[in-house]
Design a protein around this motif. Structure first.
Motif, PDB file in Angstrom:
ATOM      1  N   TYR B 181       0.841  -1.195   0.000  1.00  0.00           N
ATOM      2  CA  TYR B 181       0.000   0.000   0.000  1.00  0.00           C
ATOM      3  C   TYR B 181       0.881   1.251   0.000  1.00  0.00           C
ATOM      4  O   TYR B 181       0.656   2.186  -0.765  1.00  0.00           O
ATOM      5  N   ALA B 182       1.884   1.261   0.858  1.00  0.00           N
ATOM      6  CA  ALA B 182       2.740   2.443   0.998  1.00  0.00           C
ATOM      7  C   ALA B 182       3.495   2.731  -0.298  1.00  0.00           C
ATOM      8  O   ALA B 182       3.605   3.885  -0.724  1.00  0.00           O
ATOM      9  N   ARG B 183       3.995   1.703  -0.948  1.00  0.00           N
ATOM     10  CA  ARG B 183       4.725   1.915  -2.203  1.00  0.00           C
ATOM     11  C   ARG B 183       3.799   2.442  -3.295  1.00  0.00           C
ATOM     12  O   ARG B 183       4.164   3.328  -4.063  1.00  0.00           O
ATOM     13  N   ARG B 184       2.611   1.864  -3.374  1.00  0.00           N
ATOM     14  CA  ARG B 184       1.662   2.296  -4.403  1.00  0.00           C
ATOM     15  C   ARG B 184       1.230   3.743  -4.153  1.00  0.00           C
ATOM     16  O   ARG B 184       1.102   4.542  -5.062  1.00  0.00           O
ATOM     17  N   LYS B 185       1.008   4.051  -2.929  1.00  0.00           N
ATOM     18  CA  LYS B 185       0.609   5.409  -2.556  1.00  0.00           C
ATOM     19  C   LYS B 185       1.741   6.389  -2.881  1.00  0.00           C
ATOM     20  O   LYS B 185       1.507   7.472  -3.417  1.00  0.00           O
ATOM     21  N   MET B 186       2.976   5.992  -2.571  1.00  0.00           N
ATOM     22  CA  MET B 186       4.144   6.840  -2.883  1.00  0.00           C
ATOM     23  C   MET B 186       4.230   7.093  -4.379  1.00  0.00           C
ATOM     24  O   MET B 186       4.478   8.218  -4.810  1.00  0.00           O
ATOM     25  N   ALA B 187       4.054   6.031  -5.166  1.00  0.00           N
ATOM     26  CA  ALA B 187       4.143   6.172  -6.619  1.00  0.00           C
ATOM     27  C   ALA B 187       3.086   7.152  -7.122  1.00  0.00           C
ATOM     28  O   ALA B 187       3.378   8.033  -7.947  1.00  0.00           O
ATOM     29  N   ALA B 188       1.874   7.024  -6.603  1.00  0.00           N
ATOM     30  CA  ALA B 188       0.788   7.903  -7.036  1.00  0.00           C
ATOM     31  C   ALA B 188       1.068   9.350  -6.614  1.00  0.00           C
ATOM     32  O   ALA B 188       0.871  10.285  -7.392  1.00  0.00           O
ATOM     33  N   LEU B 189       1.559   9.522  -5.385  1.00  0.00           N
ATOM     34  CA  LEU B 189       1.847  10.875  -4.904  1.00  0.00           C
ATOM     35  C   LEU B 189       2.963  11.520  -5.710  1.00  0.00           C
ATOM     36  O   LEU B 189       2.879  12.694  -6.075  1.00  0.00           O
ATOM     37  N   LEU B 190       3.996  10.740  -6.020  1.00  0.00           N
ATOM     38  CA  LEU B 190       5.114  11.288  -6.800  1.00  0.00           C
ATOM     39  C   LEU B 190       4.650  11.650  -8.207  1.00  0.00           C
ATOM     40  O   LEU B 190       5.073  12.664  -8.760  1.00  0.00           O
ATOM     41  N   ALA B 191       3.773  10.835  -8.771  1.00  0.00           N
ATOM     42  CA  ALA B 191       3.253  11.126 -10.106  1.00  0.00           C
ATOM     43  C   ALA B 191       2.420  12.407 -10.074  1.00  0.00           C
ATOM     44  O   ALA B 191       2.543  13.257 -10.959  1.00  0.00           O
ATOM     45  N   ASP B 192       1.620  12.550  -9.033  1.00  0.00           N
ATOM     46  CA  ASP B 192       0.799  13.759  -8.914  1.00  0.00           C
ATOM     47  C   ASP B 192       1.670  15.000  -8.755  1.00  0.00           C
ATOM     48  O   ASP B 192       1.384  16.048  -9.308  1.00  0.00           O
ATOM     49  N   LEU B 193       2.733  14.841  -7.990  1.00  0.00           N
ATOM     50  CA  LEU B 193       3.620  15.989  -7.759  1.00  0.00           C
ATOM     51  C   LEU B 193       4.344  16.404  -9.031  1.00  0.00           C
ATOM     52  O   LEU B 193       4.772  17.533  -9.183  1.00  0.00           O
ATOM     53  N   LYS B 194       4.494  15.446  -9.960  1.00  0.00           N
ATOM     54  CA  LYS B 194       5.221  15.757 -11.193  1.00  0.00           C
ATOM     55  C   LYS B 194       4.324  16.436 -12.230  1.00  0.00           C
ATOM     56  O   LYS B 194       4.807  17.068 -13.153  1.00  0.00           O
ATOM     57  N   LYS B 195       3.022  16.304 -12.043  1.00  0.00           N
ATOM     58  CA  LYS B 195       2.106  16.916 -13.017  1.00  0.00           C
ATOM     59  C   LYS B 195       2.325  18.417 -13.068  1.00  0.00           C
ATOM     60  O   LYS B 195       2.494  19.056 -12.021  1.00  0.00           O
ATOM     61  N   PRO B 196       2.295  19.012 -14.270  1.00  0.00           N
ATOM     62  CA  PRO B 196       2.485  20.463 -14.355  1.00  0.00           C
ATOM     63  C   PRO B 196       1.351  21.204 -13.652  1.00  0.00           C
ATOM     64  O   PRO B 196       0.218  20.741 -13.656  1.00  0.00           O
ATOM     65  N   GLU B 197       1.706  22.361 -13.072  1.00  0.00           N
ATOM     66  CA  GLU B 197       0.711  23.161 -12.332  1.00  0.00           C
ATOM     67  C   GLU B 197      -0.387  23.647 -13.287  1.00  0.00           C
ATOM     68  O   GLU B 197      -0.105  24.063 -14.375  1.00  0.00           O
TER      69      GLU B 197
END
Lengths: 178, 197
Positions: B181-197
Motif C-alpha cells: 500500500y505504501a509503495r503504491r501510494k508513494m508512486a501515485a503521490l510522486l506522479a501527482d507531484l510531477k504533473k504540471p501546475e
C-alpha cells in the motif's frame, strides 16, 4: 497522463503481494513460477513491477541525502549535557530497586488501609449526624488503624500502625496495586 | 586515547574504549554516525526538531547501555535499532493522543490504493536531486506513521519482512500489505507531484 489503462483493480491481492515479495527477494522458490508466468503473459503485471522498482529506487536516493542540520560541536554538546544530567541525578523513570520494593511492600497496603479508614469514618459520620458530641475511638478490623473523632469540633484523626505489624501487607486484595 | 588516535581507530576499538568510560571515543562514534542516526529519526518522524531531539536521546541511551553491546551486529546497526525503537515509542504516544485511529483508516482505504492505475512513467526521472528529495519528502509526509515506518524499515534499514513484523509487533501478512500500500501510494503521490501546475 502518467497512468496506464486499464486499471489493475482486478488483480488479485495475493498475486500482487507475491509480485512484491519476488521484487524484494522474499518469495519462496516454489511460488516463483506463478509470478514469473504472470509477468510473462501480463503487461500490467510488468508495469506494476516497474512501478514498485521505481519507487524503491527513488527512496534509496532520498535516504542518502539526509544530513544533520547542526554542527558536530553543537550536536555533541547537547548529548554531553544530557549524559551529565543523567549521571548527576537518579532517573525518575527508574527508581532504585530498594525504593520500588519499599513502595510495593508498604505504601500500597497502607494506602488501601487509609481508604478503608476514611470509608469507615464517613459511614460513622452518617450514622451519627451531628447528635453525638463526645470523642470516640475506633479500631479497624485489621487492628492497626485507629480513628479519633470529636463531633463537637468536627475533627477526625487517624493513626496508622506503619508498617503493618500483622502481616496484612503480605496479603493484598487482588485489586490493590502491587 | 588521544583525539588523533580516536579519529584513526575503527568502530570496535572506539566502542571498547567508550565501554571503559572514554567519552572522547564515544564522541568520535557520534561524529561518524550522526548523519545516519538523524536520517533514520527524520525519516520516521518527519520533523527536524523532533528528529534531532530523538537522535540525541538515542545517543544518550546508547551511552547508558554501551556495556550491553557485544558486537553481534555492527555498532551502526545497534545504534539505528535504538533510534527506531525510540521513534516507534514516540509515534505510538502521539497516536494514542489522537482521537481516532488513522492507522485503522489507512487499512480500510488500502483496498482503494490497490485498485489505483499503475504509474507507468518513472515520476522521478529527469529531476534534479534537490527537487527529487523535496518531492519524496512531501510524499512521505502524506503517509501514515505505520506505512511510513514499514517503508523506512524495509527500504532504508533493509530489514526483512520477518524482522519488520517483530519490530512493529504485527504479522508478516500485515507488513506485506502495508508495504505494498505504501509503495503504491508513494508512486501515485510522486506522479501527482510531477504533473504540471
Amino acid at each position: 497522463m502518467n497512468r496506464l489503462e486499464p486499471e489493475i483493480g482486478e488483480m488479485k491481492l495475493e498475486l500482487q503481494l507475491k509480485l512484491q515479495a519476488y521484487l524484494d527477494g522474499e518469495l519462496p522458490a516454489r511460488a516463483t513460477p506463478e509470478v514469473t508466468d504472470w509477468l510473462a503473459r501480463d503487461a500490467e503485471a510488468r508495469a506494476l513491477l516497474a512501478e514498485l522498482q521505481n519507487t524503491r529506487g527513488a527512496l534509496k536516493t532520498f535516504e542518502a541525502e539526509l544530513k544533520l542540520p547542526e554542527s558536530r560541536e553543537f550536536y555533541w554538546s547537547g548529548i554531553q549535557r544530557r549524559i551529565g544530567q543523567l549521571e548527576r541525578t537518579p532517573s525518575v523513570d527508574e527508581p532504585p530497586v530498594w525504593l520500588s520494593a519499599l513502595l510495593r511492600r508498604f505504601l500500597a497496603p497502607a494506602g488501601a488501609l487509609a481508604a478503608l479508614v476514611i470509608a469507615a469514618t464517613l459511614i460513622t459520620r452518617q450514622l451519627h449526624p451531628g447528635g453525638a458530641t463526645a470523642a470516640m475511638e475506633t479500631e479497624t478490623a485489621f487492628g492497626n488503624a485507629f480513628t479519633y473523632r470529636d463531633y463537637a469540633s468536627g475533627t477526625t484523626l487517624v493513626w496508622l500502625s506503619y508498617p503493618a505489624e500483622n502481616g496484612f501487607a503480605d496479603f493484598l486484595p487482588s485489586d490493590t496495586l502491587r | 586515547m588521544s583525539d588523533k588516535a580516536h579519529s584513526s581507530a575503527d568502530d570496535s576499538t572506539l566502542v571498547r574504549a567508550a565501554q571503559d568510560g572514554d567519552m572522547g571515543a564515544f564522541e568520535e562514534l557520534v561524529a561518524r554516525h550522526r548523519d545516519k542516526i538523524y536520517a533514520r529519526a527524520y525519516s520516521m518522524m518527519r520533523n527536524e526538531e523532533e528528529a534531532i531531539d530523538l537522535s540525541q536521546e538515542a545517543w544518550v541511551k546508547a551511552w547508558q547501555r554501551l556495556k550491553q553491546f557485544h558486537g553481534e551486529s555492527s555498532f551502526a546497526t545497534w545504534m539505528t535499532r535504538i533510534t527506531i525503537n525510540l521513534c516507534l515509542d514516540q509515534l505510538r504516544r502521539q497516536k494514542r493522543q489522537r482521537s481516532e485511529s488513522i492507522e485503522a483508516m489507512d487499512e480500510e482505504s488500502g483496498g482503494v490504493e490497490r485498485q489505483m492505475p499503475v504509474v507507468t512513467v518513472n515520476p522521478t526521472e529527469g529531476l534534479e536531486r534537490g527537487e527529487l528529495r523535496q518531492r519524496i519528502d512531501q510524499a512521505l509526509s502524506q503517509l501514515s506513521y505505520a506505512h511510513r515506518t514499514v517503508i523506512v524499515l524495509h527500504e532504508f534499514e533493509e530489514m526483512e519482512y520477518k524482522q519488520i513484523a517483530k519490530t512493529m509487533g504485527c504479522s508478516i501478512g500485515t507488513v506485506m500489505s502495508r508495504l505494498f500500500y505504501a509503495r503504491r501510494k508513494m508512486a501515485a503521490l510522486l506522479a501527482d507531484l510531477k504533473k504540471p501546475e
